[in-house]
Design a protein around this motif. Structure first.
Motif, mmCIF file in Angstrom:
data_model
loop_
_atom_site.group_PDB
_atom_site.id
_atom_site.type_symbol
_atom_site.label_atom_id
_atom_site.label_comp_id
_atom_site.label_asym_id
_atom_site.label_seq_id
_atom_site.Cartn_x
_atom_site.Cartn_y
_atom_site.Cartn_z
ATOM 1 N N TYR A 386 0.748 -1.115 -0.001
ATOM 2 C CA TYR A 386 0.016 -0.085 -0.150
ATOM 3 C C TYR A 386 0.853 1.275 0.007
ATOM 4 O O TYR A 386 0.352 2.266 -0.596
ATOM 5 C CB TYR A 386 -0.914 -0.128 1.334
ATOM 6 N N ARG A 387 2.056 1.225 0.788
ATOM 7 C CA ARG A 387 2.597 2.379 0.755
ATOM 8 C C ARG A 387 3.359 2.752 -0.718
ATOM 9 O O ARG A 387 3.504 3.796 -1.134
ATOM 10 C CB ARG A 387 3.834 2.288 1.573
ATOM 11 N N SER A 388 3.658 1.768 -1.304
ATOM 12 C CA SER A 388 4.526 1.755 -2.898
ATOM 13 C C SER A 388 3.160 2.291 -3.776
ATOM 14 O O SER A 388 3.463 3.193 -4.391
ATOM 15 C CB SER A 388 4.861 0.498 -3.199
ATOM 16 N N GLN A 389 2.177 1.935 -3.429
ATOM 17 C CA GLN A 389 0.900 2.279 -4.241
ATOM 18 C C GLN A 389 0.474 3.791 -4.122
ATOM 19 O O GLN A 389 0.452 4.414 -5.257
ATOM 20 C CB GLN A 389 -0.426 1.313 -3.916
ATOM 21 N N TRP A 390 0.677 4.274 -2.941
ATOM 22 C CA TRP A 390 0.504 5.534 -2.715
ATOM 23 C C TRP A 390 1.631 6.633 -3.423
ATOM 24 O O TRP A 390 1.572 7.475 -3.958
ATOM 25 C CB TRP A 390 0.418 6.064 -1.146
ATOM 26 N N MET A 391 2.637 6.134 -3.058
ATOM 27 C CA MET A 391 3.927 6.873 -3.763
ATOM 28 C C MET A 391 3.933 6.944 -5.117
ATOM 29 O O MET A 391 4.293 7.778 -5.738
ATOM 30 C CB MET A 391 5.295 6.071 -3.154
ATOM 31 N N PHE A 392 3.789 5.761 -5.833
ATOM 32 C CA PHE A 392 3.534 5.706 -7.273
ATOM 33 C C PHE A 392 2.230 6.617 -7.890
ATOM 34 O O PHE A 392 2.236 7.201 -8.752
ATOM 35 C CB PHE A 392 3.457 4.332 -7.931
ATOM 36 N N PHE A 393 1.269 6.560 -6.954
ATOM 37 C CA PHE A 393 0.048 7.582 -7.243
ATOM 38 C C PHE A 393 0.672 9.099 -7.343
ATOM 39 O O PHE A 393 0.249 9.691 -8.515
ATOM 40 C CB PHE A 393 -0.955 7.590 -6.229
ATOM 41 N N GLY A 394 1.629 9.442 -6.465
ATOM 42 C CA GLY A 394 2.037 10.653 -6.439
ATOM 43 C C GLY A 394 3.085 10.958 -7.602
ATOM 44 O O GLY A 394 2.902 11.925 -8.403
ATOM 45 N N PHE A 395 3.619 9.954 -8.106
ATOM 46 C CA PHE A 395 4.710 10.136 -9.271
ATOM 47 C C PHE A 395 3.994 10.162 -10.703
ATOM 48 O O PHE A 395 4.149 10.941 -11.376
ATOM 49 C CB PHE A 395 5.511 8.687 -9.034
ATOM 50 N N VAL A 396 2.922 9.161 -10.685
ATOM 51 C CA VAL A 396 2.261 9.222 -11.888
ATOM 52 C C VAL A 396 1.579 10.346 -12.273
ATOM 53 O O VAL A 396 1.286 10.857 -13.149
ATOM 54 C CB VAL A 396 1.248 7.922 -11.931
ATOM 55 N N SER A 397 0.940 10.958 -11.245
ATOM 56 C CA SER A 397 -0.069 12.003 -11.375
ATOM 57 C C SER A 397 0.614 13.315 -11.603
ATOM 58 O O SER A 397 0.233 14.132 -12.338
ATOM 59 C CB SER A 397 -0.455 12.537 -9.725
ATOM 60 N N LEU A 398 1.870 13.177 -11.455
ATOM 61 C CA LEU A 398 2.861 14.234 -11.989
ATOM 62 C C LEU A 398 2.990 14.494 -13.329
ATOM 63 O O LEU A 398 2.784 15.727 -14.082
ATOM 64 C CB LEU A 398 4.244 14.493 -11.406
ATOM 65 N N PHE A 399 2.922 13.177 -13.911
ATOM 66 C CA PHE A 399 3.108 13.125 -15.395
ATOM 67 C C PHE A 399 1.920 13.427 -15.977
ATOM 68 O O PHE A 399 1.720 14.091 -17.150
ATOM 69 C CB PHE A 399 3.631 11.735 -16.032
ATOM 70 N N ALA A 400 0.796 12.998 -15.511
ATOM 71 C CA ALA A 400 -0.482 12.892 -16.073
ATOM 72 C C ALA A 400 -1.012 14.340 -16.191
ATOM 73 O O ALA A 400 -1.765 14.650 -16.831
ATOM 74 C CB ALA A 400 -1.593 11.943 -15.212
ATOM 75 N N ALA A 401 -0.842 14.901 -15.040
ATOM 76 C CA ALA A 401 -1.098 16.323 -14.943
ATOM 77 C C ALA A 401 -0.411 17.579 -15.942
ATOM 78 O O ALA A 401 -1.168 18.441 -16.175
ATOM 79 C CB ALA A 401 -1.366 16.663 -13.287
#
Length: 497
Positions: A386-401
């Protein structure tokens, strides 16, 4: 130097795979794996990248581009299937490379897979945002302001500059929350979406076939004297350029639509959560790839027959399928809305599988000591990273946004192709180094098939151009900095030597 290429023993990998009490739960059967593969494969690559490849490079011959990309994927898929049946553990190409080519190559693969899964999820999230805007406009007459659904690097025809792609952040957040709760529930949601998604693709092919205009398929490839076209984002496409017409354009188109196939190897990242993986993993990989290839060829032929390829660079540049229906299929406005809803659901399943694949690769890398242990930390109740999942949410969001889909899409393709090349080579190495290890599935005609697979993938890498090569090199240099700064000091395989 020997430690640089330290290999993880196959016996250790198999022991990890069998330890189900402490690790990930085995809940997936062959049917779920096939659905997982189709869920990842059919998405932005089909509904967004098809139009981009046809409009800029291949024209109606984008169907041939799909065939070229499919051949490369099929050859690599045969290699993946052998590895997945031998080494049924999370990590995909990373894990396979660790056992065959050594730690340094495994690190390159693992780092490279971030481009595939994380940036792949970002690309599809951007496509999801485009189709959401189309749905809101058609059904409710409401349009999300341009600046809040586009990156700062995009400008509308009216001169409005993007600020942030907000809808893409919303879908990433929702699916991250679902994945944190567990893969079994995620797989059920994915199965439902896959049924709807395949049905809508078949419906578009069936209804759209009668609206195919043979003139749109002539000439089949783009002519070098086709002139120039101004895209919806203001960019000018000159068809006289070498990679923008003829068979060179078809090859470049293959590199672009290759993005549409990347999901099949995401199946292999779920090996440690699969029941009877030695039997079910090859089935999941190869059957999902075969089904999607047939659908892709029929879909792309129908789409380019309905609308001229140049339209996909102009007003049809975003939500191209809905545009083709609204413009060239009178009386089928309901189909446009229906397809848009199904595409939104379909994109969601792709993002879900991409986010799943990324965290499972880093789960394996963390267990090997190559990245911090936080990436392998499992939720006390749901047994998910779960911690990895949330960290990648932040990383992926930067590119998507904040980054346009054309940039992250091509980065995804070149990263994936590079991983496929190393997997193909790895099969040859494993046949030499571990010839007696039981294989429930064997890649046929070794070394011919792996060599041909690597050659096809390298050819598509070459077609993607110097800009994408430069981005890949920069990304790898960042990875080398992390590897030599952190990984070499914490590697478990090195400590065992």
């Amino acid at each position: 130097m020997s430690k640089l290429f330290a290999k993880k023993q196959l016996s250790v990998l198999l022991a990890e795979a069998s330890d189900s009490e402490k690790g990930l739960r085995r809940t997936l059967g062959a049917g779920s794996l096939i659905a997982l593969g189709i869920g990842a494969i059919i998405g932005a690559g089909l509904f967004v990248r098809t139009a981009a490849a046809a409009g800029q490079f291949a024209g109606p011959a984008v169907t041939v581009s799909f065939i070229i990309a499919a051949i490369g994927c099929a050859l690599a898929g045969l290699c993946y299937a052998e590895f997945a049946s031998m080494i049924p553990i999370a990590g995909s190409a990373y894990t396979y490379s660790y056992a065959t080519l050594g730690e340094f190559i495994a690190w390159i693969i693992g780092w490279d897979l971030v481009l595939e899964y994380a940036l792949g999820a970002a690309t599809v999230a951007i496509g999801w945002s485009q189709y959401l805007n189309k749905l809101l406009t058609n059904v409710f007459g409401v349009t999300i302001p341009y600046q809040w659904c586009h990156s700062p690097f995009e400008t509308s025809d009216a001169g409005v500059q993007g600020i942030m792609n907000v809808p893409s952040l919303f879908i990433l957040l929702a699916l991250t929350m679902l994945l944190v709760r567990g893969i079994q529930g995620s797989a059920i949601v994915n199965n439902i979406i896959v049924i709807a998604k395949v049905a809508i693709v078949l419906l578009f092919i069936f209804l759209g076939w009668q609206f195919i205009n043979p003139a749109n398929h002539t000439p089949f490839t783009i002519s070098p004297d086709a002139g120039t076209v101004k895209m919806h984002n203001g960019q000018i496409v000159d068809y006289s350029n070498f990679w923008n017409h003829g068979w060179a354009g078809v090859l470049r188109g293959a590199g672009v639509v290759f993005f549409a196939f990347i999901g099949f190897d995401a199946v292999s990242t779920a090996a440690q959560e699969t029941k009877n993986p030695k039997k079910n993993m090859p089935i999941g990989i190869l059957v999902s790839l075969a089904i999607c290839t047939l659908l892709y060829i029929l879909f792309s032929y129908t789409l380019t027959g309905i609308a001229p390829y140049s339209d996909f660079l102009k007003s049809g540049g975003e939500a191209s399928v809905a545009y083709a229906i609204d413009t060239y299929m009178p009386g089928y406005g309901w189909l446009s809305t229906f397809i848009t809803v199904a595409i939104l659901a379909g994109f969601s399943s792709v993002i879900l599988v991409m986010l799943l694949g990324q965290t499972r690769v880093f789960y394996s890398m963390s267990n090997d000591g190559l990245i911090p242990s936080v990436f392998a930390k499992l939720h006390p109740k749901y047994r998910t990273p779960y911690r990895s999942q949330w960290m990648f949410f932040g990383f992926v969001s930067l590119f998507a946004a904040f980054v346009p889909d054309s940039v992250v899409g091509d980065m995804t393709s070149i990263g994936t192709l590079f991983a496929f090349v190393l997997v193909c080579i790895g099969v040859i190495v494993m046949r030499k180094s571990n010839p007696d290890v039981p294989r429930s599935f064997k890649t046929p005609l070794v070394p011919f098939v792996p060599i041909l697979g690597a050659a096809f993938c390298l050819l598509m890498i070459i077609s993607l151009g110097i800009e994408n090569w430069s981005r890949l090199i920069v990304w790898l240099l960042i990875g080398f900095f992390i590897y030599f700064g952190y990984s070499v000091k914490h590697s478990k395989a090195r400590k065992m030597m």
